[in-house]
Design an enzyme around this catalytic site. Structure first.
Site: not given
Ligand code: 9MG
Length: 275
Positions: A237, A203
């Site tokens: 994630r 990010k």
């Molecule tokens: C789809 N998506 C993109 N970034 C995300 C994040 O930080 N958390 C979740 N749950 N989905 C995300």
């Protein structure tokens, strides 16, 4: 949780897995690398991304979910549209990951009528507007109270708390400073014991800290994932499963050794030196 974006415009992989075959290869690679969950998304959530209609989103995600039905790990569908949730669950997904925390009409009912797991994420604004001027008096308090409210709404509709995961939504309607505060103080988020998912992989907050473009954020992403887990995240994630798994294995080994050392320390020594 390994990420597979079946989109032509994802911020982090530039649409590399838009083709079904490529997406399937990527999903299998993430599973081989040790992903416990595969998150399949057909609409980019990057700021300003164009909206995708239901039919197009279904065309992107359903063939992949169907192809992964016997892959051995749970498949999560990353969507905010109830129609896509319904079709994805019927095709074999068993978790819904919704960056809008089920705020689209019909989404709460749909999840309540199924037995799927659900990830409820915090976002200030919408993907289109969220980065225009994010503002909080108390980012930790406001994110926490939003997530507790969404969880209560689901519980009131009969969704068991064990099915619900909460996510502070790094990068969604937050400045870099808000994101760093959330990461540094994740353990202070008062979420009534709910498991936390953290998504920091590649990010822009990592780009701002390191000066690196999205293609060169592996070390920063892995470091941030480790910090998130140290601060209480139960699920991370990520795009880079193998590297994250290795780093978390090291964290686990150190944590075990620290717990063992603490167990061996006689009780009178544990308080020594505290004044
Ligand atoms: C789809 N998506 C993109 N970034 C995300 C994040 O930080 N958390 C979740 N749950 N989905 C995300």
């Amino acid at each position: 949780m390994g990420i597979v974006n079946v989109t032509p415009d994802s911020f982090s992989d530039g649409g590399a897995f838009f083709d079904l075959h490529m997406a399937l290869v990527q999903a299998r690679r993430l599973i081989d690398e040790g992903a416990d969950i595969v998150d399949v998304g057909g609409e980019s959530t990057r700021p300003g991304a164009p909206e995708v209609c239901v039919d197009e989103e279904l065309r992107r995600v359903l063939p992949l979910i169907e192809a992964l039905h016997d892959c051995g790990v749970p498949i999560c569908v990353d969507t905010s549209k109830p129609a896509v949730m319904r079709a994805a669950l019927a095709a074999g997904a068993c978790i819904v990951n919704d960056v809008l925390a089920l705020r689209q009409p019909g989404a709460v009912e749909l999840v309540a009528q199924s037995d799927c797991g659900v990830v409820l994420m915090h976002m200030q604004g919408t993907p289109r507007t969220m980065q225009q001027s994010p503002r909080y008096d108390d980012v930790l308090g406001e994110v926490g109270s939003f997530l507790r409210e969404r969880r209560s709404t689901l519980c009131a509709r009969g969704v068991a708390t064990a099915r619900i995961v909460l996510d502070p939504g790094f990068g969604f309607g937050k400045t870099a400073a808000h994101n760093w505060t959330l990461l540094a103080r994740l353990a202070e988020l008062d979420l009534a014991g709910a498991p936390i998912l953290a998504g920091v992989s590649r990010k822009s907050m990592l780009g701002q800290a390191t000066g690196r473009p999205v293609t060169e954020r592996l070390a920063a992403s892995v470091t941030a994932a480790v910090i998130a887990v140290q601060h209480g995240a139960r699920i991370v994630r990520v795009h880079d499963v193998a590297a994250t798994r290795d780093a978390l294995a090291v964290l686990g080994a150190v944590s075990d050794a620290m717990a063992e050392a603490a167990d061996r320390t006689p009780p009178n020594r544990k308080t020594e030196g505290t004044g």
